[in-house]
Design a protein around this motif. Structure first.
Motif, mmCIF file in Angstrom:
data_model
loop_
_atom_site.group_PDB
_atom_site.id
_atom_site.type_symbol
_atom_site.label_atom_id
_atom_site.label_comp_id
_atom_site.label_asym_id
_atom_site.label_seq_id
_atom_site.Cartn_x
_atom_site.Cartn_y
_atom_site.Cartn_z
ATOM 1 N N PHE A 1 -6.499 -7.091 -4.599
ATOM 2 C CA PHE A 1 -7.543 -6.504 -3.814
ATOM 3 C C PHE A 1 -8.353 -5.336 -4.421
ATOM 4 O O PHE A 1 -9.517 -5.386 -4.583
ATOM 5 C CB PHE A 1 -7.057 -6.114 -2.518
ATOM 6 N N LEU A 2 -7.492 -4.464 -4.820
ATOM 7 C CA LEU A 2 -8.122 -3.355 -5.764
ATOM 8 C C LEU A 2 -9.114 -3.721 -6.828
ATOM 9 O O LEU A 2 -9.936 -3.160 -7.128
ATOM 10 C CB LEU A 2 -7.104 -2.409 -5.815
ATOM 11 N N VAL B 1 -1.949 -6.243 -2.854
ATOM 12 C CA VAL B 1 -3.080 -5.122 -2.988
ATOM 13 C C VAL B 1 -3.578 -4.921 -4.253
ATOM 14 O O VAL B 1 -4.749 -4.800 -4.377
ATOM 15 C CB VAL B 1 -1.938 -3.912 -2.344
ATOM 16 N N SER B 2 -2.909 -5.085 -5.316
ATOM 17 C CA SER B 2 -3.434 -4.965 -6.629
ATOM 18 C C SER B 2 -4.802 -5.775 -6.880
ATOM 19 O O SER B 2 -5.666 -5.481 -7.346
ATOM 20 C CB SER B 2 -2.317 -4.838 -7.692
ATOM 21 N N SER C 1 1.278 7.409 -6.197
ATOM 22 C CA SER C 1 0.218 8.183 -6.209
ATOM 23 C C SER C 1 0.538 9.576 -5.749
ATOM 24 O O SER C 1 0.611 10.632 -6.601
ATOM 25 C CB SER C 1 -1.052 7.717 -5.563
ATOM 26 N N PHE D 1 -15.137 1.503 -5.982
ATOM 27 C CA PHE D 1 -14.585 2.740 -6.287
ATOM 28 C C PHE D 1 -15.431 3.649 -7.075
ATOM 29 O O PHE D 1 -14.961 4.880 -7.287
ATOM 30 C CB PHE D 1 -13.247 2.633 -6.559
ATOM 31 N N ASN E 1 -12.265 -5.335 -6.026
ATOM 32 C CA ASN E 1 -13.382 -4.306 -5.419
ATOM 33 C C ASN E 1 -13.452 -3.259 -6.209
ATOM 34 O O ASN E 1 -13.954 -2.071 -5.703
ATOM 35 C CB ASN E 1 -12.846 -4.049 -3.932
ATOM 36 N N MET E 2 -13.073 -3.221 -7.422
ATOM 37 C CA MET E 2 -13.257 -1.893 -8.229
ATOM 38 C C MET E 2 -14.617 -1.267 -8.461
ATOM 39 O O MET E 2 -14.545 -0.067 -8.111
ATOM 40 C CB MET E 2 -12.651 -2.347 -9.669
ATOM 41 N N SER F 1 -3.149 11.002 -11.968
ATOM 42 C CA SER F 1 -3.303 9.496 -11.932
ATOM 43 C C SER F 1 -2.746 8.527 -13.123
ATOM 44 O O SER F 1 -2.139 7.542 -12.993
ATOM 45 C CB SER F 1 -4.779 8.811 -11.975
ATOM 46 N N LEU G 1 0.797 -1.104 -0.099
ATOM 47 C CA LEU G 1 0.051 0.054 -0.128
ATOM 48 C C LEU G 1 0.932 1.371 -0.097
ATOM 49 O O LEU G 1 0.494 2.065 -0.760
ATOM 50 C CB LEU G 1 -0.905 0.019 1.160
#
Length: 121
Positions: free
Chosen positions: A58-59, A55-56, A14, A66, A62-63, A31, A7
């Protein structure tokens, strides 16, 4: 690398993207700068895919979560969206096939490139 480290790496990139975007004389999305920076780091081997894999994943899984703020923004401006529905549908109708074609050609080009590399080995 643990989840907090992954993270930190992603959020750090970022933050760097935000900094670069603030320094540019033209408006450019931070971004996109961050994604290009991550791509460069992955291609050069400075960052390995295993460093951000958990982490990627997971992201990406769960996109949909967002996109909730964007949906709420669209709902809040429903009357404006209704007044611009026809131009929006025309733009979406014209650009979607173009995006599909470019994506397909890019995938074919990358598959051909991979095949040629494997033949050289």
């Amino acid at each position: 690398m643990n989840i907090m480290g992954q993270l930190a790496l992603i959020f750090g990139l970022s933050l760097v993207g935000e900094g670069v975007a603030a320094l540019l004389p033209v408006s450019f999305p931070a971004s996109v700068i961050s994604m290009v920076l991550l791509m460069v780091l992955l291609l050069t081997g400075v960052v390995k895919d295993k460093h951000i894999k958990t982490v990627s994943n997971f992201l990406v899984a769960n996109m949909a979560f967002f996109f909730i703020p964007s949906f709420v923004g669209i709902v809040e401006h429903g009357t404006l969206m209704k007044s611009q529905a026809l131009p929006l549908l025309v733009i979406v109708g014209l650009t979607t096939p173009f995006v599909y074609l470019v994506t397909g050609w890019t995938v074919q080009l990358l598959m051909l490139r991979r095949k040629r590399r494997e033949e050289l080995k």
